[in-house]
Structures are given as structure tokens and as C-alpha cells.
Design an enzyme around this catalytic site. Structure first.
Site, PDB file in Angstrom:
ATOM      1  N   GLY A   8       0.863  -1.152  -0.101  1.00 13.68           N
ATOM      2  CA  GLY A   8       0.020   0.067  -0.161  1.00 13.68           C
ATOM      3  C   GLY A   8       0.664   1.209   0.113  1.00 13.68           C
ATOM      4  N   LEU A  10       1.669   3.527  -2.072  1.00 16.43           N
ATOM      5  CA  LEU A  10       1.205   4.988  -2.901  1.00 16.43           C
ATOM      6  C   LEU A  10      -0.076   5.487  -2.026  1.00 16.43           C
ATOM      7  CD1 LEU A  10       1.257   3.646  -6.505  1.00 16.43           C
ATOM      8  CD2 LEU A  10       2.864   4.966  -5.332  1.00 16.43           C
ATOM      9  N   GLY A  11      -0.389   5.060  -0.853  1.00 18.21           N
ATOM     10  CA  GLY A  11      -1.330   5.448   0.023  1.00 18.21           C
ATOM     11  C   GLY A  11      -1.036   6.497   0.628  1.00 18.21           C
ATOM     12  N   ASP A  34       2.353  -1.761  -4.289  1.00 17.78           N
ATOM     13  CA  ASP A  34       0.979  -1.112  -4.347  1.00 17.78           C
ATOM     14  C   ASP A  34       0.275  -2.116  -5.285  1.00 17.78           C
ATOM     15  OD1 ASP A  34      -0.264   1.404  -2.843  1.00 17.78           O
ATOM     16  OD2 ASP A  34      -1.364   0.557  -4.512  1.00 17.78           O
ATOM     17  N   ILE A  35      -1.130  -2.180  -5.270  1.00 22.88           N
ATOM     18  CA  ILE A  35      -1.921  -2.649  -6.183  1.00 22.88           C
ATOM     19  C   ILE A  35      -2.083  -2.035  -7.572  1.00 22.88           C
ATOM     20  CG2 ILE A  35      -4.135  -1.573  -5.495  1.00 22.88           C
ATOM     21  CD1 ILE A  35      -5.402  -4.572  -5.583  1.00 22.88           C
ATOM     22  N   ARG A  36      -1.782  -0.914  -7.686  1.00 18.60           N
ATOM     23  CA  ARG A  36      -1.781   0.101  -8.927  1.00 18.60           C
ATOM     24  C   ARG A  36      -0.100   0.646  -9.142  1.00 18.60           C
ATOM     25  NH1 ARG A  36      -2.290   5.783  -6.993  1.00 18.60           N
ATOM     26  NH2 ARG A  36      -2.615   5.398  -5.059  1.00 18.60           N
ATOM     27  N   ASP A  52      -0.500  -7.399  -5.484  1.00 20.17           N
ATOM     28  CA  ASP A  52      -2.001  -7.450  -4.716  1.00 20.17           C
ATOM     29  C   ASP A  52      -1.839  -8.304  -3.394  1.00 20.17           C
ATOM     30  OD1 ASP A  52      -4.407  -8.061  -4.117  1.00 20.17           O
ATOM     31  OD2 ASP A  52      -5.129  -8.683  -5.991  1.00 20.17           O
ATOM     32  N   TYR A 141     -14.850  -1.816   8.992  1.00 25.21           N
ATOM     33  CA  TYR A 141     -13.501  -1.593   9.223  1.00 25.21           C
ATOM     34  C   TYR A 141     -13.000  -2.028  10.787  1.00 25.21           C
ATOM     35  CZ  TYR A 141      -9.417   1.925   9.637  1.00 25.21           C
ATOM     36  OH  TYR A 141      -8.328   2.373   9.354  1.00 25.21           O
ATOM     37  N   LYS A 145     -10.027  -4.582  12.076  1.00 30.90           N
ATOM     38  CA  LYS A 145      -8.843  -4.094  12.989  1.00 30.90           C
ATOM     39  C   LYS A 145      -8.913  -4.812  14.132  1.00 30.90           C
ATOM     40  CE  LYS A 145      -7.397  -0.889  10.082  1.00 30.90           C
ATOM     41  NZ  LYS A 145      -6.348  -1.257   9.436  1.00 30.90           N
TER      42      LYS A 145
END
Ligand code: AKB
Length: 319
Positions: A8, A10-11, A34-36, A52, A141, A145
């Protein structure tokens, strides 16, 4: 020297964390994933991999090929998006974490897992929420967690995986915008204030929540993973926070710094009910005692720095 994988990357947290880790450990020692793909025009200073986390094969392949020994697992859906898409949130947040813990077990990696104030619920004590207390969240969410905290504990005690983590509050950052969280207002408000001197807030003015400035959050994540295991009683899911504020208090602080700034409120019932189910303020004494958590930015210092940094990129709209 450690070999670190960040999922993650790029988050909102990932982009700042990768920069800080590369400064500390060297570009080649930190694999961003990242996934993208990285948006065109943006460069990566070090290795980048398309991963992913719901695919065990992709995770295994990257960890094996790079000889990874620490995974910061940030790939997840935030609270408001998770409430819109609960089935996908379970698959991504829990499936991704399970795959990360499995690969960590097989390749002997340490794991950082970001829990959240969302891991608490309406029956949790609201003020100075203790480190060890009731956790019955009412959002998907929050369910992911708490389950994530428990799964990390299980992998630590059953398989010896060094899984550690923080219960993060809302994070405020000038470098990358958040997406799909309940606390996102505390970032959006600065951008809108600088551009339009106006912000329409989706939470009630009195919605009190914990927040922290991103540099403090990054410093805390690195300090926790570098802490001597012998000093960690809890090891996982540490309460952390630097300020407990409402939209009205944040708007007042911004109005003192940006002439003519005004706020109005149009409450979004979904995000409001999520915020209402979360604590007002956390007790962070375990994090202070066990690994020296010491955030530097209070509300005033954070506002000064946010406005100074953002004013280089945002100019007021002509009226
Ligand atoms: C969110 O609002 O979903 C996150 C969080 C507090 O976990 N920022």
C-alpha cells in the site's frame, strides 16, 4: 541491514513512510509495492513492485526475490469505504493481512500492522480510552482491525512472528491526501481553506476524535519496529495520539492563520455514525512507557507546518 517491503506504498501513509525508510536504510533496502502502478510522471527512488496482497503468490514471490525481513503492511480499505463495501473490506483487510502473516511465518519476517481508533466501539470508555479495554466495534473496518490485532497476536504466540502495531488516530498530512476515511476532513479542510477560505464539513462541529501529524506517525512506526523486543509488554496494537480535537476547534485554529476562513456543516450520517462510535481521546501511556512514544506536534504546531507547506502548492482561487 534490513530489507523492508511496504505494501500500500502509494497510499496516504505509504508515500511518507517509504521516503523516511529510504532516508534511514538506503533506497535499495526499501521495496515499495502497491496494487496500482506509480502514476506516470512520478518517479520511484528505489525498487517498486506491483503487488496485490490478496494474492499469496505475488507476496511470496516479492519477499523471496528481495530477501525481505520486515513488512510494513499498509494495504487496506479505510473506514468509510469499508462501510460502503463491507464484503470487499473483509477480503482485502483480512485476506491481505493473513497472507502477509503467512509469508512472514515462512520467510521469518517481522510485520508492522496498522490498527486504528476504529478498533474501538460505542461500549468502549470514551475518554482516555485505556490500552486494554472493551473492543466491540460496530463497523466492518473496526471488525477487521480488532480481528487483525488478534491475528497478529496469534501469529506471534503460536509461530513466533514478530508482529507489532499501532492503533492510529486520524492522520494529517500535507504530502498525500487520504481516501475513504472518516477523519479525512482534517486534511481536506486545509486544502479548501487555502484555496477557497471556506470548508463544508461532513462531521458535526463537536465530533471529538484523536489525530496525529504524519511526521509523528512515521517516527512512531519506525521507533516501534526498532524497539528492543524485551521492553515491549504489549508488542502489538499500541494506543497512540497527539491531539484530541473537534472540527470546530480545528476550524478556529485555521481561522487564526487564514484570513476570512469560514466553515459550515452538512453532516453525512454514515461518517457521523462511524465517528460517534469511536473514542474521544486515547490513553497513550503504554506506548510512552514501553518504547518512548513522544509526538512533537500539537494542534498549533501542526497547523503552522501544514499551512506553511501547503501554501507552496495551493494558491487562493480568484474571487
Ligand atoms: C479512517 O478515518 O478510516 C482512518 C482511521 C482513523 O483509521 N483515518
Amino acid at each position: 541491514m534490513r530489507k523492508i517491503l511496504v505494501t500500500g506504498a502509494l497510499g496516504q501513509i505509504g508515500s511518507d513512510l517509504v521516503t523516511a525508510l529510504r532516508q534511514r536504510y538506503g533506497d535499495e533496502h526499501v521495496i515499495a509495492s502497491d496494487i496500482r502502478m506509480i502514476p506516470s510522471g512520478q518517479d520511484s527512488e528505489g525498487p517498486f513492485e506491483l503487488v496485490d496482497c490478496t494474492s499469496p503468490h505475488q507476496l511470496h514471490e516479492v519477499v523471496r526475490r528481495h530477501g525481505v525481513d520486515l513488512i510494513y503492511h499498509l494495504g487496506a480499505l479505510l473506514s468509510a469505504t469499508a462501510e460502503e463495501k463491507p464484503q470487499i473490506a473483509w477480503a482485502v483487510n483480512m485476506g491481505g493481512l493473513y497472507n502477509v502473516l503467512e509469508v512472514a511465518r515462512q520467510y521469518d519476517c517481522a510485520v508492522y500492522f496498522p490498527s486504528s481508533i476504529g478498533a474501538f466501539g460505542p461500549s468502549t470508555p470514551l475518554d482516555q480510552t485505556p490500552q486494554d479495554t472493551i473492543q466491540r466495534p460496530t463497523t466492518m473496518y473496526g471488525v477487521t482491525k480488532v480481528s487483525g490485532e488478534l491475528l497478529c497476536d496469534y501469529y506471534a504466540s503460536r509461530f513466533g512472528v514478530d508482529a507489532r502495531g499501532l492503533r492510529l488516530p486520524g492522520l494529517i498530512s500535507h504530502s498525500s491526501p487520504p481516501g475513504g476515511g472518516t477523519t479525512d476532513y482534517a486534511v481536506d479542510i486545509f486544502r479548501q481553506a487555502l484555496r477557497y477560505q471556506h470548508y463544508t464539513c461532513y462531521l458535526r462541529p463537536d465530533s471529538r476524535l484523536d489525530m496525529m501529524y504524519m511526521p509523528d506517525a512515521i517516527q512512531a512506526m519506525i521507533a516501534l519496529m526498532e524497539a528492543d523486543a524485551a521492553s515491549l509488554v504489549h508488542r502489538n496494537a499500541f494506543n497512540v495520539s497527539a491531539m484530541s480535537i473537534t472540527p470546530a476547534e480545528l476550524a478556529d485554529a485555521i481561522a487564526k492563520r487564514i484570513d476570512g476562513f469560514q466553515i459550515e456543516y452538512e453532516v453525512d450520517p454514515v461518517r457521523q455514525s462511524i465517528a460517534d462510535s469511536w473514542p474521544n481521546s486515547l490513553d497513550v501511556s503504554a506506548a510512552r512507557a514501553e518504547w518512548g512514544f513522544a509526538p512533537e506536534y500539537d494542534l498549533a504546531a501542526m497547523c503552522d507546518d501544514m499551512i506553511e507547506k501547503l501554501s507552496h502548492e495551493i494558491t487562493p482561487a480568484s474571487r
